[in-house]
Design a protein around this motif. Sequence first.
Motif, PDB file in Angstrom:
ATOM      1  N   ALA A  38       0.838  -1.200   0.000  1.00 24.50           N
ATOM      2  CA  ALA A  38       0.000   0.000   0.000  1.00 24.50           C
ATOM      3  C   ALA A  38       0.872   1.248   0.000  1.00 24.50           C
ATOM      4  O   ALA A  38       1.748   1.399   0.845  1.00 24.50           O
ATOM      5  CB  ALA A  38      -0.902   0.004   1.231  1.00 24.50           C
ATOM      6  N   LYS A  39       0.604   2.139  -0.954  1.00 21.74           N
ATOM      7  CA  LYS A  39       1.275   3.438  -0.929  1.00 21.74           C
ATOM      8  C   LYS A  39       0.662   4.350   0.128  1.00 21.74           C
ATOM      9  O   LYS A  39       1.345   5.207   0.686  1.00 21.74           O
ATOM     10  CB  LYS A  39       1.199   4.085  -2.310  1.00 21.74           C
ATOM     11  N   LEU A  40      -0.637   4.178   0.360  1.00 20.00           N
ATOM     12  CA  LEU A  40      -1.334   4.949   1.388  1.00 20.00           C
ATOM     13  C   LEU A  40      -2.194   3.972   2.178  1.00 20.00           C
ATOM     14  O   LEU A  40      -3.173   3.423   1.659  1.00 20.00           O
ATOM     15  CB  LEU A  40      -2.187   6.052   0.772  1.00 20.00           C
ATOM     16  N   LEU A  41      -1.822   3.742   3.436  1.00 17.07           N
ATOM     17  CA  LEU A  41      -2.440   2.721   4.275  1.00 17.07           C
ATOM     18  C   LEU A  41      -3.151   3.373   5.447  1.00 17.07           C
ATOM     19  O   LEU A  41      -2.578   4.224   6.139  1.00 17.07           O
ATOM     20  CB  LEU A  41      -1.373   1.755   4.787  1.00 17.07           C
ATOM     21  N   VAL A  42      -4.402   2.964   5.689  1.00 18.91           N
ATOM     22  CA  VAL A  42      -5.182   3.480   6.813  1.00 18.91           C
ATOM     23  C   VAL A  42      -5.638   2.309   7.673  1.00 18.91           C
ATOM     24  O   VAL A  42      -6.341   1.412   7.189  1.00 18.91           O
ATOM     25  CB  VAL A  42      -6.408   4.285   6.343  1.00 18.91           C
ATOM     26  N   GLY A  43      -5.249   2.328   8.930  1.00 20.73           N
ATOM     27  CA  GLY A  43      -5.705   1.324   9.877  1.00 20.73           C
ATOM     28  C   GLY A  43      -7.031   1.746  10.485  1.00 20.73           C
ATOM     29  O   GLY A  43      -7.077   2.676  11.284  1.00 20.73           O
ATOM     30  N   ALA A  44      -8.091   1.052  10.089  1.00 21.47           N
ATOM     31  CA  ALA A  44      -9.419   1.264  10.673  1.00 21.47           C
ATOM     32  C   ALA A  44      -9.850  -0.043  11.331  1.00 21.47           C
ATOM     33  O   ALA A  44     -11.027  -0.406  11.312  1.00 21.47           O
ATOM     34  CB  ALA A  44     -10.412   1.684   9.594  1.00 21.47           C
ATOM     35  N   ASP A  45      -8.876  -0.739  11.906  1.00 24.49           N
ATOM     36  CA  ASP A  45      -9.056  -2.125  12.349  1.00 24.49           C
ATOM     37  C   ASP A  45      -9.182  -2.279  13.859  1.00 24.49           C
ATOM     38  O   ASP A  45      -8.861  -3.319  14.416  1.00 24.49           O
ATOM     39  CB  ASP A  45      -7.948  -3.020  11.794  1.00 24.49           C
ATOM     40  N   GLY A  46      -9.672  -1.233  14.523  1.00 26.75           N
ATOM     41  CA  GLY A  46     -10.143  -1.375  15.883  1.00 26.75           C
ATOM     42  C   GLY A  46      -9.095  -1.526  16.962  1.00 26.75           C
ATOM     43  O   GLY A  46      -7.908  -1.224  16.777  1.00 26.75           O
ATOM     44  N   ALA A  47      -9.555  -2.022  18.107  1.00 27.54           N
ATOM     45  CA  ALA A  47      -8.740  -2.058  19.323  1.00 27.54           C
ATOM     46  C   ALA A  47      -7.418  -2.787  19.130  1.00 27.54           C
ATOM     47  O   ALA A  47      -6.376  -2.341  19.618  1.00 27.54           O
ATOM     48  CB  ALA A  47      -9.533  -2.710  20.449  1.00 27.54           C
ATOM     49  N   TRP A  48      -7.451  -3.911  18.431  1.00 26.33           N
ATOM     50  CA  TRP A  48      -6.256  -4.747  18.288  1.00 26.33           C
ATOM     51  C   TRP A  48      -5.649  -4.565  16.903  1.00 26.33           C
ATOM     52  O   TRP A  48      -5.244  -5.516  16.248  1.00 26.33           O
ATOM     53  CB  TRP A  48      -6.608  -6.203  18.575  1.00 26.33           C
ATOM     54  N   SER A  49      -5.559  -3.331  16.486  1.00 28.14           N
ATOM     55  CA  SER A  49      -5.088  -2.960  15.158  1.00 28.14           C
ATOM     56  C   SER A  49      -3.733  -3.595  14.823  1.00 28.14           C
ATOM     57  O   SER A  49      -2.784  -3.552  15.617  1.00 28.14           O
ATOM     58  CB  SER A  49      -4.971  -1.435  15.070  1.00 28.14           C
ATOM     59  N   LYS A  50      -3.640  -4.149  13.630  1.00 30.23           N
ATOM     60  CA  LYS A  50      -2.371  -4.663  13.119  1.00 30.23           C
ATOM     61  C   LYS A  50      -1.542  -3.553  12.470  1.00 30.23           C
ATOM     62  O   LYS A  50      -0.342  -3.724  12.233  1.00 30.23           O
ATOM     63  CB  LYS A  50      -2.636  -5.754  12.079  1.00 30.23           C
ATOM     64  N   VAL A  51      -2.191  -2.417  12.181  1.00 27.81           N
ATOM     65  CA  VAL A  51      -1.485  -1.297  11.558  1.00 27.81           C
ATOM     66  C   VAL A  51      -0.839  -0.408  12.616  1.00 27.81           C
ATOM     67  O   VAL A  51       0.229   0.175  12.374  1.00 27.81           O
ATOM     68  CB  VAL A  51      -2.452  -0.468  10.685  1.00 27.81           C
ATOM     69  N   ARG A  52      -1.434  -0.310  13.801  1.00 26.54           N
ATOM     70  CA  ARG A  52      -0.942   0.601  14.841  1.00 26.54           C
ATOM     71  C   ARG A  52       0.547   0.447  15.151  1.00 26.54           C
ATOM     72  O   ARG A  52       1.240   1.456  15.359  1.00 26.54           O
ATOM     73  CB  ARG A  52      -1.763   0.435  16.125  1.00 26.54           C
ATOM     74  N   PRO A  53       1.104  -0.778  15.208  1.00 24.32           N
ATOM     75  CA  PRO A  53       2.530  -0.891  15.547  1.00 24.32           C
ATOM     76  C   PRO A  53       3.473  -0.159  14.596  1.00 24.32           C
ATOM     77  O   PRO A  53       4.632   0.101  14.965  1.00 24.32           O
ATOM     78  CB  PRO A  53       2.771  -2.411  15.512  1.00 24.32           C
ATOM     79  N   LEU A  54       3.027   0.178  13.387  1.00 23.06           N
ATOM     80  CA  LEU A  54       3.864   0.991  12.506  1.00 23.06           C
ATOM     81  C   LEU A  54       4.073   2.390  13.063  1.00 23.06           C
ATOM     82  O   LEU A  54       5.045   3.071  12.712  1.00 23.06           O
ATOM     83  CB  LEU A  54       3.216   1.110  11.118  1.00 23.06           C
ATOM     84  N   LEU A  55       3.161   2.833  13.933  1.00 23.36           N
ATOM     85  CA  LEU A  55       3.155   4.209  14.413  1.00 23.36           C
ATOM     86  C   LEU A  55       3.401   4.329  15.912  1.00 23.36           C
ATOM     87  O   LEU A  55       3.896   5.351  16.378  1.00 23.36           O
ATOM     88  CB  LEU A  55       1.797   4.862  14.095  1.00 23.36           C
ATOM     89  N   SER A  56       3.008   3.314  16.666  1.00 25.76           N
ATOM     90  CA  SER A  56       2.975   3.464  18.124  1.00 25.76           C
ATOM     91  C   SER A  56       3.181   2.114  18.801  1.00 25.76           C
ATOM     92  O   SER A  56       2.770   1.071  18.283  1.00 25.76           O
ATOM     93  CB  SER A  56       1.617   4.047  18.540  1.00 25.76           C
ATOM     94  N   ASP A  57       3.814   2.159  19.988  1.00 23.05           N
ATOM     95  CA  ASP A  57       3.986   0.956  20.802  1.00 23.05           C
ATOM     96  C   ASP A  57       2.826   0.750  21.775  1.00 23.05           C
ATOM     97  O   ASP A  57       2.823  -0.213  22.543  1.00 23.05           O
ATOM     98  CB  ASP A  57       5.287   1.037  21.609  1.00 23.05           C
TER      99      ASP A  57
END
Length: 381
Positions: A147-166
């Motif tokens: 994905a060139k532009l990725l949006v995590g809209a995947d809730g509490a246990w987001s798999k995208v969040r670790p790219l941005l935050s611990d």
Amino acid sequence: MQTPVTIIGAGLGGLTLARVLYVHGIPATIYEAEPSPMSRSQGGLLDIHDYNGQIAVEAAGLMDEFRGLILEGRQQMRILDPDGTVLLDHPDDGTGGRPELLRGELRQMLLDSLPDGTVQWGRKVSGVRTVDGGHEVSFADGGSVVAKLLVGADGAWSKVRPLLSDATPEYMGLAFVETYLYEADTRHPAAAKVVGGGGMGAPAPGLRIMVHRERGDTLHTYAMLNKPQEWFDALDDLDTADALARVAAEFKGWAPEILELIEGGDTAPILRRHYTLPGVHRWERTPGVTLIGDAAHLRGPNGEGANLAMLDGSDLAELLAAHPDDVETALALHEERMFARSEEIAAESAEMVKRITTDNGKDTAKIVADGFRQMLAKKRS
């Protein structure tokens, strides 16, 4: 803007984002772990507010469809003492600005507004990593996309969040146990009468019963308890009647017509534990990726989660449309706005949970009723 947007999660936030992008002619694909739209229950009533959720519906161009889903009269709110005394009975006069509708029907409205193929079902994300040219999303079925532009809209246990935050969600020490009463007006008339035509809340220290009247004479009951997770785990080993009796026992001494809302349940209890992210959850701008909804600002029960997710989605889509040649500016503006509004709501949510869980003796219900009156007065002013 021609950069396609990859969205993880087909909840209300991800679907609103995709719809508003579609309105602006921006391509998007949603990857969703669930195998189909109806593979699980979507929950009960939502009140969609005129100051956030309805703004998103307007941006999506779906106000007529939205109005067709509203359950009239459901903005009535009653607050009771555990002994059944009515402390507040606020009618639905049509000016509340928080119409009620079923989450599943709202979600279906958004799905129906998207081109076929926008949502890819049964694509459970197993991991996300940064690669040359964007971010690679891997799926449990062995496939992957970059994905060139990725949006995590995947809730509490987001798999995208670790790219941005611990940051990781923490259990808040409370959960809802839900059940339904069907044909309540005839089979459970006392319970139906105490609920009234809309919503009812009966709070006490560490305990609360909330009920929504859904379509017809269906009552959806939420018993909120402050308990360790192990207490809720034990419910799994019980049959429906025993599990509901175990929950009802925590409300011993309450008015029988209120207890009937739990003891008379027609469905096995549904358990919803509540988690939260840190009160101030921010991250440094990372190119090509962002979050919306619970993935970004998970909070306890405050009536704002769905509304904020939808507003996050519509706001991000409109910023991308307004900055077609500068995606990073759009993402930075989105995060700045989202951080500000979610932190304001977080403070209000913490205060509300404190009111509910603090031992105020016999005054808890009165404090909640007074707080509701103050909110109404503030809105009128």
